[in-house]
Design an enzyme around this catalytic site. Structure first.
Site, PDB file in Angstrom:
ATOM      1  CD  GLU A  95      20.980  17.128 -41.811  1.00 43.55           C
ATOM      2  OE1 GLU A  95      20.735  17.333 -43.007  1.00 43.55           O
ATOM      3  OE2 GLU A  95      20.292  17.618 -40.897  1.00 43.55           O
ATOM      4  CB  CYS A 108      26.883  21.868 -34.362  1.00 44.31           C
ATOM      5  SG  CYS A 108      25.355  21.300 -33.603  1.00 44.31           S
ATOM      6  CB  CYS A 115      16.600  12.630 -30.898  1.00 42.49           C
ATOM      7  SG  CYS A 115      16.771  13.144 -29.174  1.00 42.49           S
ATOM      8  CB  CYS A 119      12.015  18.493 -27.646  1.00 39.70           C
ATOM      9  SG  CYS A 119      13.116  17.864 -26.348  1.00 39.70           S
ATOM     10  CB  CYS A 122      13.364  19.243 -31.589  1.00 43.14           C
ATOM     11  SG  CYS A 122      14.957  18.729 -32.276  1.00 43.14           S
ATOM     12  CB  CYS A 338      18.931  25.145 -32.572  1.00 42.26           C
ATOM     13  SG  CYS A 338      20.421  25.942 -32.074  1.00 42.26           S
TER      14      CYS A 338
HETATM   15  N1  SAH Z   1      19.574  16.797 -27.248  1.00 39.05           N
HETATM   16  C1  SAH Z   1      20.352  17.929 -26.790  1.00 39.05           C
HETATM   17  C2  SAH Z   1      21.011  18.681 -27.929  1.00 39.05           C
HETATM   18  C3  SAH Z   1      20.037  19.155 -28.964  1.00 39.05           C
HETATM   19  S1  SAH Z   1      19.946  20.599 -29.811  1.00 39.05           S
HETATM   20  C4  SAH Z   1      19.452  18.890 -26.037  1.00 39.05           C
HETATM   21  O1  SAH Z   1      18.241  18.754 -26.119  1.00 39.05           O
HETATM   22  O2  SAH Z   1      19.967  19.747 -25.325  1.00 39.05           O
HETATM   23  C5  SAH Z   1      20.447  22.024 -29.065  1.00 39.05           C
HETATM   24  C6  SAH Z   1      19.321  22.978 -28.665  1.00 39.05           C
HETATM   25  O3  SAH Z   1      18.440  23.341 -29.742  1.00 39.05           O
HETATM   26  C7  SAH Z   1      18.437  22.385 -27.585  1.00 39.05           C
HETATM   27  O4  SAH Z   1      18.310  23.303 -26.540  1.00 39.05           O
HETATM   28  C8  SAH Z   1      17.144  22.188 -28.312  1.00 39.05           C
HETATM   29  O5  SAH Z   1      16.040  22.162 -27.447  1.00 39.05           O
HETATM   30  C9  SAH Z   1      17.123  23.372 -29.243  1.00 39.05           C
HETATM   31  N2  SAH Z   1      16.136  23.252 -30.316  1.00 39.05           N
HETATM   32  C10 SAH Z   1      15.540  22.145 -30.794  1.00 39.05           C
HETATM   33  N3  SAH Z   1      14.663  22.450 -31.777  1.00 39.05           N
HETATM   34  C11 SAH Z   1      14.698  23.783 -31.942  1.00 39.05           C
HETATM   35  C12 SAH Z   1      14.061  24.701 -32.825  1.00 39.05           C
HETATM   36  N4  SAH Z   1      13.184  24.277 -33.749  1.00 39.05           N
HETATM   37  N5  SAH Z   1      14.360  26.008 -32.708  1.00 39.05           N
HETATM   38  C13 SAH Z   1      15.250  26.429 -31.805  1.00 39.05           C
HETATM   39  N6  SAH Z   1      15.904  25.616 -30.960  1.00 39.05           N
HETATM   40  C14 SAH Z   1      15.635  24.307 -31.013  1.00 39.05           C
END
Ligand code: SAH
Length: 358
Positions: A95, A108, A115, A119, A122, A338
């Site tokens: 996506e 984006c 991944c 986390c 996420c 995000c």
């Molecule tokens: N892998 C990279 C880019 C990912 S996404 C990273 O981790 O930085 C960009 C941001 O969205 C990251 O800071 C990630 O932690 C955040 N993110 C992930 N899941 C989320 C959620 N459910 N709600 C809000 N932010 C989230």
């Protein structure tokens, strides 16, 4: 003997393309012309490159392929954010999201299918790691989105915040940025790119020495080692203290700052105590903080804090002199915000396979 596989022209930097064409006896300016067709004009096939001779187009089609991610589906949010489901040549899907008027136009972009970072909050992490994207697939998303929303000639920003961890796919990510930066391509300047990372430290050290230096965003999300171990599991390998030290050493340009992203999870990391610890942690770093109130999703066990709580947290940072912003969730109604990017089921359907071939 099986014929040698044709080179994918979408995977070549301009100098590589120049070399490949020179080896076939063509002049260098031809490579520039073709590069423009691929990257700036998003030509779908060699046949479309109408200022090349018929012979050259035929020769290109024999020697090379030109692979472009295919749009399988698009969802438009009530706020104009558009999420694209793209199919890759092997049928895998990713996506990518277009976010208009932030005030800039922003794409984006994903760097991996799935991944490995997992986390805790996420959705993409729930997919696990399927595979790395190639440089051509990363740059290809930009080509396709710029074409789809007719932005090829307007400046736009890129955030590497889609699916995947860019520093876990370092070489392809940096190659894609060079391809996009090329003046014969989209001419993207480093100031228009933001790379977001959990902080894979060896790769962060490499990034510090890159000629094409994007803006840096660090996914911090916690203020103690224990808490970060739980929320961002890679912390067990590359801990918070070392990450902060690496940020202190990172060559930030004059007047620039490192962005620290901090997802706010109700009752987990959103106390005033957390906010004060965050201030202390960032002391001595040219930092700004981007608070991201959790985007909730089924399967994610955390909750988004109340507006009052978000405000109180932000106020502690601002009162102590930190620049702080609260990220507006764009495209939440279509799960484009995000951490909400996920492609369900890794087996492509027959229709998806067809779409990838067309
Ligand atoms: N892998 C990279 C880019 C990912 S996404 C990273 O981790 O930085 C960009 C941001 O969205 C990251 O800071 C990630 O932690 C955040 N993110 C992930 N899941 C989320 C959620 N459910 N709600 C809000 N932010 C989230």
């Amino acid at each position: 003997m099986a014929p040698s596989p044709r080179i994918d022209i979408a995977e070549l930097e301009r100098v590589e393309l120049e070399r490949a064409l020179e080896a076939l006896g063509h002049e260098r300016y031809r490579a520039r012309q073709i590069y423009r067709w691929v990257h700036r004009r998003a030509a779908a096939s060699f046949d479309r490159m109408t200022d090349l001779s018929r012979e050259l187009r035929d020769e290109l089609a024999q020697r090379f392929v030109l692979t472009t991610p295919q749009v399988v589906h698009r969802d438009v949010s009530s706020d104009g954010t558009t999420k694209f489901l793209l199919a890759l040549a092997d049928g895998r899907q990713i996506e990518s999201v277009f976010i208009p008027d932030t005030p800039a136009q922003t794409f984006c972009i994903s760097t991996q299918v799935g991944c490995a970072m997992r986390c805790a909050f996420c959705l993409t992490g729930k997919m696990g790691m399927v595979r790395n994207l190639t440089a051509g697939e990363i740059a290809g998303q930009v080509r396709v989105l710029a074409r789809e929303v007719a932005l090829v000639d307007t400046p736009f920003n890129i955030v590497l915040m889609g699916m995947g961890e860019p520093l876990h796919n370092y070489d392809a990510t940096m190659k894609a940025l060079r391809m996009l930066a090329d003046e014969q391509g989209l001419g993207l300047t480093p100031g228009r790119v933001t790379l977001s990372t959990v902080g894979v430290l060896p790769a962060l050290e490499r990034l510090a020495a890159e000629p094409f230096m994007p803006n840096l965003a660090i996914s911090l999300h916690a203020t103690t080692e224990d808490e970060r171990d739980r929320l961002v599991p890679v912390n067990r390998k590359y801990g918070l203290a070392d990450l902060i030290e690496a940020c202190k050493r990172f060559p930030v340009k004059r007047r620039d700052r490192i962005t620290f992203e901090y997802v706010l999870l109700s009752g987990v990391n959103d106390s005033l105590e957390d906010a004060r610890r965050l201030v202390k942690l960032l002391n001595g770093i040219r930092a700004k903080v981007n608070l991201i109130p959790l985007n909730e999703a089924p399967g994610i066990e955390f909750e988004r804090p109340s507006e009052a709580r978000i405000d109180a947290f932000a106020r502690v940072l601002a009162e102590r002199g930190l620049t702080v912003s609260v990220r507006k969730s764009r495209g939440r109604d279509i799960r484009a915000a995000c951490g909400q990017l996920i492609v369900e089921g890794t087996r492509p359907s027959a229709a998806q396979k067809m779409a990838a071939l067309l």
